[in-house]
Every structure is written in structure tokens, then in C-alpha cells.
Design an enzyme around this catalytic site. Structure first.
Site, mmCIF file in Angstrom:
data_model
loop_
_atom_site.group_PDB
_atom_site.id
_atom_site.type_symbol
_atom_site.label_atom_id
_atom_site.label_comp_id
_atom_site.label_asym_id
_atom_site.label_seq_id
_atom_site.Cartn_x
_atom_site.Cartn_y
_atom_site.Cartn_z
ATOM 1 N N GLY A 31 8.825 -15.386 -34.385
ATOM 2 C CA GLY A 31 9.148 -17.088 -33.463
ATOM 3 C C GLY A 31 10.351 -17.628 -33.722
ATOM 4 O O GLY A 31 11.549 -17.793 -34.442
ATOM 5 N N HIS A 37 16.021 -12.546 -30.643
ATOM 6 C CA HIS A 37 15.041 -11.854 -30.028
ATOM 7 C C HIS A 37 14.867 -11.762 -28.755
ATOM 8 O O HIS A 37 14.739 -10.638 -27.904
ATOM 9 C CB HIS A 37 14.182 -13.304 -29.878
ATOM 10 C CG HIS A 37 14.077 -13.852 -31.490
ATOM 11 N ND1 HIS A 37 14.339 -14.904 -32.416
ATOM 12 C CD2 HIS A 37 13.452 -13.108 -33.051
ATOM 13 C CE1 HIS A 37 13.383 -14.791 -33.205
ATOM 14 N NE2 HIS A 37 13.443 -14.102 -33.540
#
Ligand code: AMP
Length: 290
Positions: A31, A37
Site C-alpha cells: 500500500g 506500484h
């Protein structure tokens, strides 16, 4: 985008896709998502019918003195970013879902985990391989995506996939950087203004060695010393290691024969940062080929 919090929910959702013969790409993360990402999500979307992203801050891969309790958690923002990025499913398990009471089974790659980050982060890679293997078993993807940013991790996981004959293609993607060269990382937000100003020095140091390599230098000592010298100009940076290693074994090389991995780690203030570059090759050399 579907959001699942339990193994059962996730299995039900993916069963439908699998039933239709759709391929699944998987991007495991902790996260606090950034463009790095998202680049993995984009690659997965290009290569698969459906993309599953997990966000799980894995307690098993943090040492007792590390930043598990303060690791940034930005769930709302992450959901928004993934929705926009086109992920099909977000898996957001609670710690007890992954490690229920009585959990006692681990996965360990024994040698590749010893040098480099393994020297100071005891148990870290055992935590990574255990959680990734479990997530692989839950999601059952055809392909999984990891970043070169964590090069040792990618090499360790590639070994795990090979050794356990997992039917998963592990793809490694290039490091995304800020304009000034700093590798994107969730931990960059810990940096003070002064630390942030010095942070591009890490990639600059690797770039210096790369220039020497491109001019023909092959000696490990010269290449490492060039990095160390450049890092020495950063008063707030305390290096942990600068190593030039073989891509297969992660053991030091004396000369770069065809390609080698140059890595560094250290603390900028209190924040631990890592970076690396493949001399004579690319990120593709860290994963499995299809
Ligand atoms: P993390 O959330 O830090 O566990 O990272 C999840 C995945 O994203 C890992 O495979 C990382 O290697 C990858 N990743 C992290 N930073 C970057 C970056 N700057 N560029 C590309 N991939 C990254």
C-alpha cells in the site's frame, strides 16, 4: 473494482473469471501506492485479462526495531488510485486472515537471503517468501509483477518459484524514479526536507559507476569506490552496503564479466533506503522468462 477482505471472497470472485478462461495478473504491495506500484498494475493489465492487487502490510517481514506500526497506511487514497489505474480486484486482508491463530508454516530461501539486506534484516525475506507464497496460493495468478527496486527480493522470489515449481511467471519491472533520480518508495515520505534534498545522491552515485562501466571499467573495486565516494558527499547518509554481485548467486564479483548487479543500502537520517542498477543488462534479467 471489487474489494475482498477474506480468502473466501477472493476465491469466489476469481473463480468466475477463471471459469471464463480469463488470465490473472497479480501485483502484491504494502500500500501507500505510488507510480512505481501503478507501473506494475499497468504492465499486468497489458498482459492479462484481469488484474488483482493486494495491499497487506506484512508483520512477518518487519524486524522488532523496524517501522511496522508506523508504516504509512493510506487505504482510501490507494483505493482511489487503483480504481483509476484500472485494477479489477483489490485484496485487503486483515492480519488474522493471513496469519490465523495456530499459524506455524513458513517458506524460506536459504542462501540468496543471507547477503546484502539479509545481513541486517534478519527474518525479513522469510517473511516475504512466506506471505508471497500464501498470496500466490490464494490468488492463483498466471503472472505476478515485482519491481527491480527490491532486486534481492525479486531474485529470492524467482528462486522460490523455480525451486517449488510454482506455475507462475514472475515478471520484474523497471524502477520508477522522481525527476531528480530518487527511486519512488513509500518510505520517501519519512524524509525531512534536508534529507530529501540529499536523496538524489543515491541514484547519482549509481549513475557514476554506470558511466565508468560504459567507458569500459570492469573492476568491482573501482566501480564500488566510485559509488562510495559519491555517497561520501552526503552528510546525512550512512551507507550500509555498496556491493557488486552476480545476478544468479548474489555473491560479490571481482570483475563484471557480462553483467552484474550493483546495489546500495543505507540510512538517510533514520530512513532506510535502497537502490540498484544492472550493469550490462536490464531489469528483465531478474525475473523468469516466458
Ligand atoms: P511495496 O509496497 O514496497 O512492498 O512494493 C510493492 C511492489 O512494488 C514491489 O514489487 C516493489 O519492488 C515495487 N516497487 C516499489 N517501488 C517501486 C518503484 N520505484 N518502481 C517500480 N516498482 C516499485
Amino acid at each position: 473494482m471489487k474489494v475482498c477482505r477474506t480468502v473466501q471472497e477472493l476465491r469466489e470472485a476469481t473463480r468466475v473469471w477463471r471459469g471464463k478462461g480469463e488470465s490473472l495478473g497479480f501485483v502484491p504491495t504494502m500500500g501507500c501506492l505510488h507510480r512505481g506500484h501503478l507501473s506494475l498494475v499497468e504492465r499486468s493489465r497489458r498482459e492479462n485479462d484481469k488484474t488483482v492487487v493486494s495491499i497487506f502490510v506484512n508483520p512477518l517481514q518487519f524486524g522488532p526495531k523496524e517501522d511496522f506500526s508506523v508504516y504509512p497506511r493510506t487505504e482510501e487514497e490507494d483505493r482511489r488510485v487503483l480504481e483509476q489505474g484500472g485494477a479489477d480486484l483489490l485484496f485487503l486482508p486483515r492480519v488474522e486472515e493471513i496469519y490465523p491463530p495456530g499459524f506455524q508454516t513458513y517458506c524460506e530461501v536459504t542462501q540468496l537471503t543471507k547477503p546484502l539486506c539479509g545481513l541486517t534484516r534478519e527474518g525479513h525475506f522469510r517473511g516475504v517468501t512466506t506471505v508471497v507464497l500464501k498470496l500466490f496460493n490464494i490468488v492463483s495468478p498466471q503472472r505476478a509483477y515485482f519491481g527491480q527496486k527490491d532486486a534481492q527480493q525479486a531474485i529470492v522470489l524467482t528462486r522460490m518459484v523455480e525451486d517449488l515449481a510454482l506455475n507462475i511467471n514472475l515478471r520484474v519491472c523497471p524502477i520508477l524514479r522522481e525527476q531528480d533520480g530518487l527511486a519512488l518508495s513509500s518510505r520517501n515520505r519519512y524524509l525531512s526536507r534536508e534529507e530529501r534534498e540529499q536523496a538524489p545522491g543515491l541514484s547519482r552515485a549509481l549513475g557514476r559507476a554506470e558511466s565508468l562501466f560504459l567507458e569500459g571499467e570492469r573492476g568491482a573495486r573501482v566501480l564500488r569506490d566510485a559509488v562510495r565516494e559519491e555517497l561520501g558527499r552526503l552528510p546525512l547518509f550512512t551507507p550500509e552496503y555498496v556491493e557488486l554481485v552476480d545476478l544468479g548467486t548474489l555473491l560479490p564479483v571481482e570483475r563484471v564479466e557480462s553483467k552484474a548487479l550493483l546495489l546500495l543500502a543505507g540510512r538517510l537520517g533514520r530512513t532506510r533506503l535502497i537502490d540498484n542498477i544492472v550493469l550490462g543488462g536490464t531489469y528483465v534479467d531478474l525475473g523468469t522468462q516466458e
